[in-house]
Structures are given as structure tokens and as C-alpha cells.
Design an enzyme around this catalytic site. Sequence first.
Site, PDB file in Angstrom:
ATOM      1  N   ARG A  43      26.508  60.043  12.495  1.00  0.00           N
ATOM      2  CA  ARG A  43      25.714  59.526  13.610  1.00  0.00           C
ATOM      3  C   ARG A  43      24.262  59.406  13.173  1.00  0.00           C
ATOM      4  O   ARG A  43      23.580  58.415  13.455  1.00  0.00           O
ATOM      5  CB  ARG A  43      25.797  60.472  14.832  1.00  0.00           C
ATOM      6  CG  ARG A  43      27.158  60.562  15.491  1.00  0.00           C
ATOM      7  CD  ARG A  43      27.530  59.283  16.198  1.00  0.00           C
ATOM      8  NE  ARG A  43      26.554  58.895  17.202  1.00  0.00           N
ATOM      9  CZ  ARG A  43      26.500  59.392  18.442  1.00  0.00           C
ATOM     10  NH1 ARG A  43      27.400  60.272  18.839  1.00  0.00           N
ATOM     11  NH2 ARG A  43      25.583  58.986  19.309  1.00  0.00           N
ATOM     12  N   HIS A  98      30.126  52.808  23.763  1.00  0.00           N
ATOM     13  CA  HIS A  98      29.398  53.808  22.951  1.00  0.00           C
ATOM     14  C   HIS A  98      29.280  53.276  21.511  1.00  0.00           C
ATOM     15  O   HIS A  98      29.877  53.808  20.581  1.00  0.00           O
ATOM     16  CB  HIS A  98      30.163  55.134  22.992  1.00  0.00           C
ATOM     17  CG  HIS A  98      29.379  56.318  22.506  1.00  0.00           C
ATOM     18  ND1 HIS A  98      28.032  56.275  22.211  1.00  0.00           N
ATOM     19  CD2 HIS A  98      29.767  57.610  22.267  1.00  0.00           C
ATOM     20  CE1 HIS A  98      27.640  57.484  21.814  1.00  0.00           C
ATOM     21  NE2 HIS A  98      28.669  58.302  21.833  1.00  0.00           N
ATOM     22  N   CYS A 123      35.153  61.673  18.597  1.00  0.00           N
ATOM     23  CA  CYS A 123      33.686  61.579  18.672  1.00  0.00           C
ATOM     24  C   CYS A 123      33.039  62.922  18.990  1.00  0.00           C
ATOM     25  O   CYS A 123      31.851  63.096  18.727  1.00  0.00           O
ATOM     26  CB  CYS A 123      33.277  60.520  19.691  1.00  0.00           C
ATOM     27  SG  CYS A 123      33.744  60.920  21.382  1.00  0.00           S
ATOM     28  N   ARG A 152      20.917  56.839  27.245  1.00  0.00           N
ATOM     29  CA  ARG A 152      22.300  57.204  27.629  1.00  0.00           C
ATOM     30  C   ARG A 152      22.325  57.216  29.146  1.00  0.00           C
ATOM     31  O   ARG A 152      21.562  57.961  29.784  1.00  0.00           O
ATOM     32  CB  ARG A 152      22.671  58.582  27.086  1.00  0.00           C
ATOM     33  CG  ARG A 152      23.919  59.140  27.743  1.00  0.00           C
ATOM     34  CD  ARG A 152      24.464  60.350  27.054  1.00  0.00           C
ATOM     35  NE  ARG A 152      25.046  59.983  25.786  1.00  0.00           N
ATOM     36  CZ  ARG A 152      25.848  60.795  25.070  1.00  0.00           C
ATOM     37  NH1 ARG A 152      26.140  62.002  25.522  1.00  0.00           N
ATOM     38  NH2 ARG A 152      26.356  60.383  23.931  1.00  0.00           N
ATOM     39  N   ASP A 192      39.962  61.109  22.190  1.00  0.00           N
ATOM     40  CA  ASP A 192      38.724  61.468  22.895  1.00  0.00           C
ATOM     41  C   ASP A 192      39.132  62.312  24.098  1.00  0.00           C
ATOM     42  O   ASP A 192      40.318  62.402  24.437  1.00  0.00           O
ATOM     43  CB  ASP A 192      37.964  60.190  23.308  1.00  0.00           C
ATOM     44  CG  ASP A 192      36.572  60.473  23.883  1.00  0.00           C
ATOM     45  OD1 ASP A 192      36.087  61.626  23.760  1.00  0.00           O
ATOM     46  OD2 ASP A 192      35.964  59.553  24.465  1.00  0.00           O
ATOM     47  N   GLN A 196      28.379  55.451  18.211  1.00  0.00           N
ATOM     48  CA  GLN A 196      29.469  56.304  17.738  1.00  0.00           C
ATOM     49  C   GLN A 196      30.375  55.544  16.775  1.00  0.00           C
ATOM     50  O   GLN A 196      30.765  56.055  15.723  1.00  0.00           O
ATOM     51  CB  GLN A 196      30.293  56.793  18.950  1.00  0.00           C
ATOM     52  CG  GLN A 196      31.473  57.655  18.557  1.00  0.00           C
ATOM     53  CD  GLN A 196      31.029  58.991  17.974  1.00  0.00           C
ATOM     54  OE1 GLN A 196      30.230  59.679  18.569  1.00  0.00           O
ATOM     55  NE2 GLN A 196      31.539  59.341  16.803  1.00  0.00           N
TER      56      GLN A 196
HETATM   57  N1   CP Z   1      29.805  61.961  20.484  1.00  0.00           N
HETATM   58  C1   CP Z   1      28.711  62.069  21.247  1.00  0.00           C
HETATM   59  O1   CP Z   1      28.106  61.079  21.674  1.00  0.00           O
HETATM   60  O2   CP Z   1      28.347  63.347  21.512  1.00  0.00           O
HETATM   61  P1   CP Z   1      27.227  63.847  22.527  1.00  0.00           P
HETATM   62  O3   CP Z   1      27.754  63.594  23.924  1.00  0.00           O
HETATM   63  O4   CP Z   1      27.082  65.309  22.238  1.00  0.00           O
HETATM   64  O5   CP Z   1      25.968  63.082  22.294  1.00  0.00           O
HETATM   65  N1  NVA Z   2      34.207  59.416  26.588  1.00  0.00           N
HETATM   66  C1  NVA Z   2      33.248  60.502  26.529  1.00  0.00           C
HETATM   67  C2  NVA Z   2      32.461  60.425  25.280  1.00  0.00           C
HETATM   68  C3  NVA Z   2      31.435  61.512  25.094  1.00  0.00           C
HETATM   69  C4  NVA Z   2      30.627  61.362  23.835  1.00  0.00           C
HETATM   70  C5  NVA Z   2      32.357  60.450  27.754  1.00  0.00           C
HETATM   71  O1  NVA Z   2      31.880  59.367  28.110  1.00  0.00           O
HETATM   72  O2  NVA Z   2      32.158  61.495  28.375  1.00  0.00           O
END
Ligand code: CP
Ligand code: NVA
Length: 308
Positions: free
Chosen positions: A294, A134, A266, A107, A225, A137
Site C-alpha cells: 500500500r 477501493h 486487504c 475515505r 474480504d 488497495q
Molecule cells: N485495507 C485497508 O484499507 O485497511 P484500513 O481500513 O486499515 O485502511
Molecule cells: N470492504 C471493507 C474493506 C476495508 C478495508 C470495508 O469497506 O469495510
Amino acid sequence: MTHFLDIHKTDKAVLRDILDQANSMKQARLGQSKGTPDAEQPLANKMVALIFEKPSTRTRVSFDLGVRQMGGQTMVLSGTEMQLGHGETIADTARVLSRYVDMIMIRTFDESILLELAEYSDVPVINGLTDRTHPCQIMADVMTYEEHRGSIKGKKVVWMGDGNNVCASFLHAAGQFGFDFTFSGPERLDPEAEFVGLAREQGVNVSIERDAGKAVEGADLIVADTWLSMHDDQSSRQRRHNQLRPYQVNDALMAQAKPDALFMHCLPAHRDEEVTSAVMDGPQSVIFDEAENRLHAQKAVMRHCLGV
Ligand code: CP
Ligand code: NVA
């Protein structure tokens, strides 16, 4: 080398196989404790590095648990503990990690970090979120939709709010799984033209509708989101809230969609900002099923990447 970098980069039939496997692995575990090993141990003797340059609850826990259930081991690394961004190139990091581990989930911020890691890695790399996409997800989200309502093909999915990284992966999925996609939000937060163009090239019926009520007419699935992602300038919070308020998902908006429409997010969600608590906790919401899936979807993604 089989990476999982973006939904549009994996063959349609393979994506379907991944979801089929996720479903059967989920069924096989019904009623078991979370720590019970799977009957099959396809990741036995495998070491997986989970790298987080941004915070995470779901991605971190679901990948770690998924590897362990399949018999593998993990090392969870935070960006600050590593030399990433401190002068060592991403390419050299990839070469080094490839000598220690069998697979890498990352990530990170800029997509170029993910892509360079994948280019120079000798082991599979999985995208656990970048500023731009992502994909894990949305694999869980498609699985969740289909669990509740059957095939997502031909359905109308409406994205409310910021055309961000999660929205981008929904656009990729629309092309691969064959659903219609409507974006509803302010113009300056539109999804990237490249993603919209790619979806249209794949034959997706993509609409942009500024009026939230009109956007959700005939919707089978409404998705929201956060209004401010981890990579966004945090000082833009008030401005974004002012712009995005008309796109809040609330009972009045849900009532304008199909009666059996589902709601997804998400997570993490900001209750009573992008979505009301009434919708999050209401009968159309499947947010915690998404979170659970997930785990199952990513287990199947990992098996696909390792060919096991
Ligand atoms: N939805 C998601 O990716 O959550 P986290 O940021 O908690 O991993
Ligand atoms: N759009 C959000 C998703 C988190 C899972 C971010 O990137 O912060």
C-alpha cells in the site's frame, strides 16, 4: 487536474507506469529505516490532507508515512472534526481545502461525496475507499501478485464472499491489467451489475460460480474480504455469516486451486470467519506484503497525481 478516483478511470499505460515507479521506489529503500527520507524528495513543500470519515489503520499510516518519506507534510482529519455533513456543501469544502493544501486523500461513505469533492477541487483528489470502491488497495494487490508470480495478465483471480467495494476495484483492475475474474458468493451479494458489465465490455472473462470448490479450480489467486463492511447494516451480521459460511477460505478450498495459488486479503481480517488462521499464516498467503505495498503503490499514485 489528475485525480485518482478509480482504476478504470486511469489509462492502462499510466497504471503500469505507476506500478513500475512503485517497484523502483521500493527497491531504492531496501534496508532503510521507515523514517529515512527518500533520496528524491518529490513532495518537498507539499501539504496533503488525509480525510477519514471511517476508521483506518493501513490507509492512514501508509499515506501519512508515504508523504513524509517523499518530503511532504500531512494533516490527518477525521470526518467528525470537519464541517462535512453538517450543512456545508462538499463543493464548498473542496473550494476551501484547495486554498490550503496541494492534494486531498479521502475515505468516505457515499461515492457521490468523493466525486463532488473531485469535481470542485482545484487540487488532486485520491480515493482512499468509498462504499463502492477501493482502488489504492488493488494497485497494491496487483503489485504484490506480480512481485511473487510475474505478470498478472491472463491469470485467474477468484473473489470469495461478498461482492463489495474491494471486489469492485478488482473488477476494474481485471479490465485494465487483463486478468480473468471469477466471483463466488451468494446471489444477493453479487458485485454490482454495472461493474460486471463494464469489465465484460473491456473483454474480461468474468464468471459467477456459486459453488466455491468449482470456482477455485485453476485459480492463480484467491481473494477474501470481511463479510460485513464498514458501510453495511451491522445488524445483518448473523444473516450474512449464515449465507457466507460456505465461502470461507480454508485449507480444503486452497487445495482445490493451483498448487502455486496465492491468497490475498486487504485486511482487517476476521480470523476463522472469512478465512482461517491456517491460510492467513500459511505459505500461500501474501497478506502482509499487500499491506506493505500500500505504501509503495500509493507513493507512486501521489507522484502521478502531482506530476512530480
Ligand atoms: N485495507 C485497508 O484499507 O485497511 P484500513 O481500513 O486499515 O485502511
Ligand atoms: N470492504 C471493507 C474493506 C476495508 C478495508 C470495508 O469497506 O469495510
